[in-house]
Design a protein around this motif. Structure first.
Motif, PDB file in Angstrom:
ATOM      1  N   ALA A 208       0.830  -1.200   0.000  1.00 36.13           N
ATOM      2  CA  ALA A 208       0.000   0.000   0.000  1.00 36.13           C
ATOM      3  C   ALA A 208       0.863   1.247   0.000  1.00 36.13           C
ATOM      4  O   ALA A 208       0.506   2.267  -0.606  1.00 36.13           O
ATOM      5  N   ARG A 209       2.012   1.151   0.670  1.00 33.94           N
ATOM      6  CA  ARG A 209       2.886   2.307   0.688  1.00 33.94           C
ATOM      7  C   ARG A 209       3.451   2.582  -0.696  1.00 33.94           C
ATOM      8  O   ARG A 209       3.530   3.735  -1.140  1.00 33.94           O
ATOM      9  N   MET A 210       3.838   1.510  -1.386  1.00 30.95           N
ATOM     10  CA  MET A 210       4.357   1.687  -2.735  1.00 30.95           C
ATOM     11  C   MET A 210       3.294   2.253  -3.643  1.00 30.95           C
ATOM     12  O   MET A 210       3.575   3.104  -4.494  1.00 30.95           O
ATOM     13  N   LEU A 211       2.082   1.776  -3.480  1.00 28.15           N
ATOM     14  CA  LEU A 211       0.972   2.290  -4.272  1.00 28.15           C
ATOM     15  C   LEU A 211       0.826   3.789  -4.054  1.00 28.15           C
ATOM     16  O   LEU A 211       0.718   4.562  -5.014  1.00 28.15           O
ATOM     17  N   ALA A 212       0.839   4.193  -2.775  1.00 25.82           N
ATOM     18  CA  ALA A 212       0.693   5.611  -2.461  1.00 25.82           C
ATOM     19  C   ALA A 212       1.839   6.417  -3.049  1.00 25.82           C
ATOM     20  O   ALA A 212       1.632   7.497  -3.610  1.00 25.82           O
ATOM     21  N   PHE A 213       3.047   5.871  -2.945  1.00 23.45           N
ATOM     22  CA  PHE A 213       4.199   6.601  -3.452  1.00 23.45           C
ATOM     23  C   PHE A 213       4.082   6.853  -4.949  1.00 23.45           C
ATOM     24  O   PHE A 213       4.194   7.992  -5.416  1.00 23.45           O
ATOM     25  N   HIS A 214       3.841   5.780  -5.689  1.00 21.01           N
ATOM     26  CA  HIS A 214       3.769   5.929  -7.142  1.00 21.01           C
ATOM     27  C   HIS A 214       2.632   6.841  -7.558  1.00 21.01           C
ATOM     28  O   HIS A 214       2.800   7.717  -8.409  1.00 21.01           O
ATOM     29  N   PHE A 215       1.493   6.637  -6.934  1.00 18.21           N
ATOM     30  CA  PHE A 215       0.325   7.401  -7.360  1.00 18.21           C
ATOM     31  C   PHE A 215       0.488   8.873  -7.030  1.00 18.21           C
ATOM     32  O   PHE A 215       0.142   9.739  -7.835  1.00 18.21           O
ATOM     33  N   LEU A 216       1.023   9.165  -5.865  1.00 20.58           N
ATOM     34  CA  LEU A 216       1.146  10.566  -5.484  1.00 20.58           C
ATOM     35  C   LEU A 216       2.191  11.284  -6.308  1.00 20.58           C
ATOM     36  O   LEU A 216       2.016  12.454  -6.683  1.00 20.58           O
ATOM     37  N   ARG A 217       3.251  10.564  -6.621  1.00 14.74           N
ATOM     38  CA  ARG A 217       4.258  11.190  -7.462  1.00 14.74           C
ATOM     39  C   ARG A 217       3.688  11.506  -8.835  1.00 14.74           C
ATOM     40  O   ARG A 217       3.891  12.596  -9.381  1.00 14.74           O
ATOM     41  N   ALA A 218       2.943  10.527  -9.386  1.00 14.90           N
ATOM     42  CA  ALA A 218       2.309  10.772 -10.674  1.00 14.90           C
ATOM     43  C   ALA A 218       1.320  11.925 -10.600  1.00 14.90           C
ATOM     44  O   ALA A 218       1.235  12.752 -11.510  1.00 14.90           O
ATOM     45  N   LEU A 219       0.599  11.976  -9.506  1.00 15.04           N
ATOM     46  CA  LEU A 219      -0.419  13.028  -9.349  1.00 15.04           C
ATOM     47  C   LEU A 219       0.223  14.405  -9.320  1.00 15.04           C
ATOM     48  O   LEU A 219      -0.254  15.359  -9.962  1.00 15.04           O
ATOM     49  N   SER A 220       1.318  14.526  -8.594  1.00 13.96           N
ATOM     50  CA  SER A 220       1.968  15.835  -8.514  1.00 13.96           C
ATOM     51  C   SER A 220       2.508  16.237  -9.882  1.00 13.96           C
ATOM     52  O   SER A 220       2.409  17.390 -10.289  1.00 13.96           O
ATOM     53  N   ARG A 221       3.046  15.247 -10.598  1.00 13.15           N
ATOM     54  CA  ARG A 221       3.559  15.582 -11.922  1.00 13.15           C
ATOM     55  C   ARG A 221       2.442  15.984 -12.864  1.00 13.15           C
ATOM     56  O   ARG A 221       2.577  16.917 -13.655  1.00 13.15           O
ATOM     57  N   ILE A 222       1.314  15.294 -12.747  1.00 17.73           N
ATOM     58  CA  ILE A 222       0.181  15.619 -13.621  1.00 17.73           C
ATOM     59  C   ILE A 222      -0.292  17.027 -13.368  1.00 17.73           C
ATOM     60  O   ILE A 222      -0.563  17.799 -14.301  1.00 17.73           O
ATOM     61  N   HIS A 223      -0.376  17.389 -12.098  1.00 15.47           N
ATOM     62  CA  HIS A 223      -0.878  18.730 -11.819  1.00 15.47           C
ATOM     63  C   HIS A 223       0.093  19.806 -12.244  1.00 15.47           C
ATOM     64  O   HIS A 223      -0.302  20.946 -12.479  1.00 15.47           O
ATOM     65  N   ARG A 224       1.358  19.434 -12.339  1.00 13.31           N
ATOM     66  CA  ARG A 224       2.312  20.420 -12.781  1.00 13.31           C
ATOM     67  C   ARG A 224       2.323  20.551 -14.296  1.00 13.31           C
ATOM     68  O   ARG A 224       2.461  21.645 -14.842  1.00 13.31           O
ATOM     69  N   VAL A 225       2.197  19.450 -14.996  1.00 12.36           N
ATOM     70  CA  VAL A 225       2.510  19.420 -16.416  1.00 12.36           C
ATOM     71  C   VAL A 225       1.267  19.400 -17.302  1.00 12.36           C
ATOM     72  O   VAL A 225       1.137  20.183 -18.216  1.00 12.36           O
ATOM     73  N   THR A 226       0.344  18.504 -17.010  1.00 10.82           N
ATOM     74  CA  THR A 226      -0.725  18.238 -17.967  1.00 10.82           C
ATOM     75  C   THR A 226      -1.714  19.384 -18.035  1.00 10.82           C
ATOM     76  O   THR A 226      -2.105  19.925 -17.002  1.00 10.82           O
ATOM     77  N   PRO A 227      -2.154  19.752 -19.237  1.00  7.99           N
ATOM     78  CA  PRO A 227      -3.201  20.772 -19.341  1.00  7.99           C
ATOM     79  C   PRO A 227      -4.508  20.262 -18.749  1.00  7.99           C
ATOM     80  O   PRO A 227      -4.728  19.069 -18.611  1.00  7.99           O
ATOM     81  N   VAL A 228      -5.375  21.195 -18.441  1.00  2.00           N
ATOM     82  CA  VAL A 228      -6.525  20.857 -17.601  1.00  2.00           C
ATOM     83  C   VAL A 228      -7.513  19.950 -18.307  1.00  2.00           C
ATOM     84  O   VAL A 228      -8.150  19.105 -17.700  1.00  2.00           O
ATOM     85  N   ARG A 229      -7.655  20.098 -19.620  1.00  2.00           N
ATOM     86  CA  ARG A 229      -8.778  19.409 -20.249  1.00  2.00           C
ATOM     87  C   ARG A 229      -8.581  17.899 -20.278  1.00  2.00           C
ATOM     88  O   ARG A 229      -9.526  17.153 -20.364  1.00  2.00           O
ATOM     89  N   ARG A 230      -7.347  17.437 -20.190  1.00  2.00           N
ATOM     90  CA  ARG A 230      -7.142  15.997 -20.312  1.00  2.00           C
ATOM     91  C   ARG A 230      -6.759  15.343 -19.001  1.00  2.00           C
ATOM     92  O   ARG A 230      -6.253  14.226 -19.003  1.00  2.00           O
ATOM     93  N   ARG A 231      -6.987  16.058 -17.885  1.00  2.00           N
ATOM     94  CA  ARG A 231      -6.387  15.541 -16.657  1.00  2.00           C
ATOM     95  C   ARG A 231      -7.094  14.311 -16.134  1.00  2.00           C
ATOM     96  O   ARG A 231      -6.452  13.423 -15.579  1.00  2.00           O
ATOM     97  N   THR A 232      -8.409  14.258 -16.260  1.00  2.00           N
ATOM     98  CA  THR A 232      -9.130  13.128 -15.667  1.00  2.00           C
ATOM     99  C   THR A 232      -8.664  11.813 -16.246  1.00  2.00           C
ATOM    100  O   THR A 232      -8.379  10.852 -15.538  1.00  2.00           O
ATOM    101  N   ARG A 233      -8.554  11.811 -17.577  1.00  2.00           N
ATOM    102  CA  ARG A 233      -8.104  10.592 -18.233  1.00  2.00           C
ATOM    103  C   ARG A 233      -6.701  10.219 -17.769  1.00  2.00           C
ATOM    104  O   ARG A 233      -6.399   9.058 -17.498  1.00  2.00           O
ATOM    105  N   THR A 234      -5.852  11.249 -17.671  1.00  2.00           N
ATOM    106  CA  THR A 234      -4.476  10.966 -17.299  1.00  2.00           C
ATOM    107  C   THR A 234      -4.391  10.481 -15.859  1.00  2.00           C
ATOM    108  O   THR A 234      -3.597   9.592 -15.549  1.00  2.00           O
ATOM    109  N   ILE A 235      -5.211  11.046 -15.003  1.00  2.00           N
ATOM    110  CA  ILE A 235      -5.200  10.596 -13.612  1.00  2.00           C
ATOM    111  C   ILE A 235      -5.669   9.150 -13.532  1.00  2.00           C
ATOM    112  O   ILE A 235      -5.102   8.330 -12.806  1.00  2.00           O
ATOM    113  N   ARG A 236      -6.674   8.812 -14.314  1.00  5.07           N
ATOM    114  CA  ARG A 236      -7.158   7.426 -14.277  1.00  5.07           C
ATOM    115  C   ARG A 236      -6.076   6.481 -14.762  1.00  5.07           C
ATOM    116  O   ARG A 236      -5.827   5.434 -14.170  1.00  5.07           O
TER     117      ARG A 236
END
Lengths: 264, 195
Positions: B34-62
């Motif tokens: 569960a810790r690894m899951l949290a680590f990977h997901f949160l890192r991806a989430l922070s990168r998404i919020h920094r980089v990805t434009p808003v219109r495609r974020r839901t798909r990218t988060i999924r």
């Protein structure tokens, strides 16, 4: 190996009471139940002697009568290695664990027959270890060649995995039947996947709102700003001190930058 | 990478990722998976919020959710391998599109060789995916398999090319992972949105 002499010892006890019957019956028994091992023959003779105790007037019982008795009580004394007895399917049914042989003394014959018929699971035969195979008992009417054995093993594996899945899915215990269990599992997976989709939408919405709310936020003033809007977030003075370090931010950017290809 | 063993990654002056660090600290479960899951997901989430434009974020988060699930499960599972393969094919296709745009904009000779190589690689992957989709028509060696198993194969990633027995095993593991992922995401949403 150990159960055989002990049970045979158990079975030998009634013979002390009925010596004459034992002497009359035993040679017939040993001739009808052909075994390769002395222990097996003793077990067969003991079982036959046990039966002979309750039916004392069967001295003149012919061999086929004894074999039929073996079959009808399904396994009494025929617990010895009797691979060579003629009717093979019934023979496999009558191969039993030797503790049931011991039970024959104490219970009535029909009762023991019924109980032995009910207890038809695939156990390993404890007595004759003459082969290296695992002796699997077939149910009545089932074939015992390799294909059906593999089939049966596969079906058991499948049913055990279905049981695991039933434990995993909440509310699946009440459903009976493989088809409905599968339906429940499919519904559950679909609902979980929909939840992932919905939660990803929510995460995006929540984070954009939070970003918009904290627009101008210099890194050093972290501790000073009120974070009362999100009481779940715990910020110590110590952690805010770490935020000001530029090296840590570079480390994180480097990490995420390197993993750009790896993480979608 | 030592980040996998420690619970939260290093704190970041960026406000959203700082909140995410706190979220990681609060949401980290006892088990390492569960810790690894949290680590990977949160890192991806922070990168998404920094980089990805808003219109495609839901798909990218999924997609990031499924990728972090697969990464936490490890390459030992067929479904996680299938998920990571899908993600890789998607990235290759996107890279091909980017290359194609670059080529049509300006056509230098050496870029054509590299772009051609990319085309071939992406074509191989997409044709493999098409072949896998087509092979669902001919079921692999199922004897006592009920007809509903087809729907299950569609749901579980990589379920097309499996026997029924291993399909059940993979389903159980996939269910556990999926449930952990949903719990993590729900916890994050609760954390971020208590107002």
């Amino acid at each position: 190996m150990e159960p055989a002499p002990s049970v045979a010892a158990e079975l030998w006890q009634p013979h002390h009471h009925q010596h004459q019957h034992h002497l009359a019956v035993a040679p017939l028994e040993t001739s009808s139940v052909v075994t390769e091992q002395s222990k097996g023959s003793r077990g067969g003779g003991g079982g036959g002697g046990g039966r002979g105790r309750t039916r004392p007037r069967r001295d003149a019982a012919p061999e086929d009568d004894d074999s039929s008795k073996v079959v009808s009580t399904s396994g009494g004394g025929g617990g010895g290695g009797q691979d060579s007895v003629a009717p093979e399917a019934k023979d496999l049914k009558s191969m039993k664990a030797n503790d049931n042989n011991g039970n024959l003394r104490t219970e009535a014959e029909t009762n023991s027959g019924n109980s032995s018929k009910d207890a038809n699971k695939s156990d390993t035969l404890p007595e004759p270890p003459k082969q290296d195979y695992i002796h699997v008992r077939a149910r009545r009417g089932q074939a015992t060649d390799n294909h059906s054995l593999a089939e049966r093993a596969r079906r058991e594996k499948i049913s055990e995995r279905m049981k695991l899945l039933q434990d995993l899915v909440p509310g699946c215990n009440k459903v009976i039947g493989k088809a409905s269990v599968l339906d429940e599992i499919i519904n559950y997976i679909q609902s979980l996947q929909h939840q992932v989709e919905f939660l990803s939408m929510k995460l995006e919405a929540v984070n954009t709102h939070m970003n918009n709310g904290i627009v101008t936020f210099p890194s050093k003033d972290f501790g000073a700003q009120p974070y009362n809007t999100a009481p779940g977030l715990t910020f110590d003075a110590q952690t805010t001190g770490e935020y000001a370090q530029g090296s840590s931010s570079e480390w994180l950017h480097m990490q995420t930058g390197n993993s750009y290809e790896r993480v979608t | 990478m030592d980040g996998k063993r420690t619970t939260p990654p290093h704190p970041n002056p960026n406000p959203s990722s700082a909140a995410l660090q706190a979220g990681a600290a609060a949401a980290a479960a006892e088990s390492s998976k569960a810790r690894m899951l949290a680590f990977h997901f949160l890192r991806a989430l922070s990168r998404i919020h920094r980089v990805t434009p808003v219109r495609r974020r839901t798909r990218t988060i999924r997609r990031a959710a499924y990728s972090s699930m697969a990464r936490a499960a490890g390459p030992r599972r067929a479904w996680s391998r299938a998920l990571l393969g899908q993600a890789r094919a998607r990235r290759a296709r996107r890279a091909v599109l980017v290359r194609r745009r670059v080529l049509t904009a300006a056509a230098p000779a050496p870029a054509a060789g590299g772009g051609g190589g990319r085309f071939i690689a992406a074509g191989g992957e997409t044709s493999a995916a098409a072949a896998a989709a087509a092979s669902r028509v001919l079921p692999p060696r199922q004897a006592g398999e009920p007809p509903r198993a087809d729907a299950l194969r569609r749901l579980v990633p990589g379920g097309d090319a499996m026997e029924y027995c291993s399909l059940l095993d993979e389903t159980a593991d996939y269910l556990r992972s999926l449930r952990a992922q949903v719990q993590l995401m729900q916890g994050l949403v609760d954390l971020f949105s208590c107002q």
